[in-house]
Design an enzyme around this catalytic site. Structure first.
Site, PDB file in Angstrom:
ATOM      1  N   ASP A   1       0.901  -1.161  -0.064  1.00 51.10           N
ATOM      2  CA  ASP A   1      -0.172   0.005   0.066  1.00 51.10           C
ATOM      3  C   ASP A   1       0.985   1.184  -0.126  1.00 51.10           C
ATOM      4  OD1 ASP A   1      -3.252   0.616   0.871  1.00 51.10           O
ATOM      5  OD2 ASP A   1      -1.862   2.299   1.127  1.00 51.10           O
ATOM      6  N   ILE A   2       0.485   2.138  -0.784  1.00 50.33           N
ATOM      7  CA  ILE A   2       1.238   3.395  -0.995  1.00 50.33           C
ATOM      8  C   ILE A   2       1.203   4.247   0.432  1.00 50.33           C
ATOM      9  CG2 ILE A   2      -0.418   5.185  -1.555  1.00 50.33           C
ATOM     10  CD1 ILE A   2       1.473   5.639  -4.118  1.00 50.33           C
TER      11      ILE A   2
ATOM     12  N   ASN B   1     -12.899  -3.499   2.349  1.00 50.76           N
ATOM     13  CA  ASN B   1     -13.901  -2.413   2.485  1.00 50.76           C
ATOM     14  C   ASN B   1     -14.665  -2.798   1.176  1.00 50.76           C
ATOM     15  OD1 ASN B   1     -12.561  -1.335   4.652  1.00 50.76           O
ATOM     16  ND2 ASN B   1     -11.127  -0.479   3.782  1.00 50.76           N
TER      17      ASN B   1
ATOM     18  N   GLU C   1     -12.486   3.254  -1.199  1.00 54.26           N
ATOM     19  CA  GLU C   1     -12.113   4.234  -2.059  1.00 54.26           C
ATOM     20  C   GLU C   1     -11.671   4.157  -3.606  1.00 54.26           C
ATOM     21  OE1 GLU C   1      -9.040   6.270   0.106  1.00 54.26           O
ATOM     22  OE2 GLU C   1     -10.429   7.093   1.762  1.00 54.26           O
ATOM     23  N   VAL C   2     -10.942   2.845  -3.752  1.00 54.79           N
ATOM     24  CA  VAL C   2     -10.598   2.402  -5.073  1.00 54.79           C
ATOM     25  C   VAL C   2     -11.461   1.539  -5.471  1.00 54.79           C
ATOM     26  CG1 VAL C   2      -8.875   1.486  -6.361  1.00 54.79           C
ATOM     27  CG2 VAL C   2      -8.235   3.077  -4.525  1.00 54.79           C
TER      28      VAL C   2
ATOM     29  N   HIS D   1     -10.046  -4.905  -3.856  1.00 56.13           N
ATOM     30  CA  HIS D   1      -8.789  -5.231  -3.126  1.00 56.13           C
ATOM     31  C   HIS D   1      -9.103  -5.693  -1.734  1.00 56.13           C
ATOM     32  CE1 HIS D   1      -9.983  -1.002  -2.588  1.00 56.13           C
ATOM     33  NE2 HIS D   1      -9.426  -0.823  -1.664  1.00 56.13           N
TER      34      HIS D   1
ATOM     35  N   HIS E   1      -6.899  -6.014   2.081  1.00 56.99           N
ATOM     36  CA  HIS E   1      -5.981  -5.237   2.823  1.00 56.99           C
ATOM     37  C   HIS E   1      -5.251  -6.430   3.781  1.00 56.99           C
ATOM     38  CE1 HIS E   1      -6.801  -1.039   2.210  1.00 56.99           C
ATOM     39  NE2 HIS E   1      -8.050  -1.329   2.037  1.00 56.99           N
TER      40      HIS E   1
HETATM   41  P1  AMP Z   1      -9.856   1.448   0.350  1.00 56.15           P
HETATM   42  O1  AMP Z   1     -10.181   2.581   1.085  1.00 56.15           O
HETATM   43  O2  AMP Z   1     -10.238  -0.038   0.840  1.00 56.15           O
HETATM   44  O3  AMP Z   1     -10.492   1.426  -1.120  1.00 56.15           O
HETATM   45  O4  AMP Z   1      -8.264   1.346   0.138  1.00 56.15           O
HETATM   46  C1  AMP Z   1      -7.622   2.078  -0.891  1.00 56.15           C
HETATM   47  C2  AMP Z   1      -6.142   1.733  -0.743  1.00 56.15           C
HETATM   48  O5  AMP Z   1      -5.434   1.845  -1.946  1.00 56.15           O
HETATM   49  C3  AMP Z   1      -5.790   3.064   0.588  1.00 56.15           C
HETATM   50  O6  AMP Z   1      -5.163   2.160   1.426  1.00 56.15           O
HETATM   51  C4  AMP Z   1      -4.615   3.726  -0.273  1.00 56.15           C
HETATM   52  O7  AMP Z   1      -3.437   4.012   0.351  1.00 56.15           O
HETATM   53  C5  AMP Z   1      -4.170   2.402  -1.344  1.00 56.15           C
HETATM   54  N1  AMP Z   1      -3.523   3.098  -2.638  1.00 56.15           N
HETATM   55  C6  AMP Z   1      -4.066   4.109  -3.351  1.00 56.15           C
HETATM   56  N2  AMP Z   1      -3.246   4.158  -4.400  1.00 56.15           N
HETATM   57  C7  AMP Z   1      -2.118   3.327  -4.494  1.00 56.15           C
HETATM   58  C8  AMP Z   1      -1.187   2.985  -5.353  1.00 56.15           C
HETATM   59  N3  AMP Z   1      -1.016   3.728  -6.383  1.00 56.15           N
HETATM   60  N4  AMP Z   1      -0.585   2.108  -4.821  1.00 56.15           N
HETATM   61  C9  AMP Z   1      -0.604   1.564  -3.814  1.00 56.15           C
HETATM   62  N5  AMP Z   1      -1.429   1.731  -2.969  1.00 56.15           N
HETATM   63  C10 AMP Z   1      -2.435   2.703  -3.353  1.00 56.15           C
END
Ligand code: AMP
Length: 120
Positions: A33-34, A91, A99-100, A104, A106
């Protein structure tokens, strides 16, 4: 949830954005994770263009679904957190805090992680 082909994880899968890879196979990719929230914080994603777990479990093959779980356990082994224990969290949607919009999981570990949810 409709799938947005330009989300950041889709771009990583197409090689248009970089990631710090931990593991990959035919069905999955795992990368750091970034913005890590624990000493180990890895994301496991399916290669399938799937926005969330609801869509994935409806459309993906049994092999793809199994691979997501296997990769998660393998990531715990590869990052050295399996023995001490870790958290596996997904999530989903607005209330889930997603968010994404590419499914995914975690994987958190490397320290005691405390309560499952913050007290309300
Ligand atoms: P979520 O809130 O479950 O959608 O988590 C999205 C996760 O993606 C967050 O923990 C971010 O820090 C992570 N994230 C967003 N962009 C990137 C990226 N380019 N590379 C790695 N992790 C990312």
């Amino acid at each position: 949830m409709a799938y947005d082909k330009n989300n950041v994880f889709a771009r990583i899968l197409r090689g248009e954005s970089t990631c710090q890879k931990v593991y990959e196979d035919k069905y999955t990719l795992a990368f750091h994770d970034i913005k890590p929230q624990a000493p180990v914080h890895v994301l496991v994603i399916p290669r399938r263009a799937s926005p969330d777990m609801q869509d994935f479990t409806t459309r993906a093959s049994d092999a793809e679904i199994a691979a997501l779980h296997r990769t998660t356990a393998r990531v715990a082994q590869l990052t050295g957190i399996a023995e001490a224990g870790y958290r596996y969290l997904c999530n989903i949607g607005a209330n889930g805090g997603q968010e994404v919009p590419h499914l995914h999981v975690h994987v958190f570990g490397g320290r005691p992680l405390g309560r499952m949810l913050p007290p309300t």
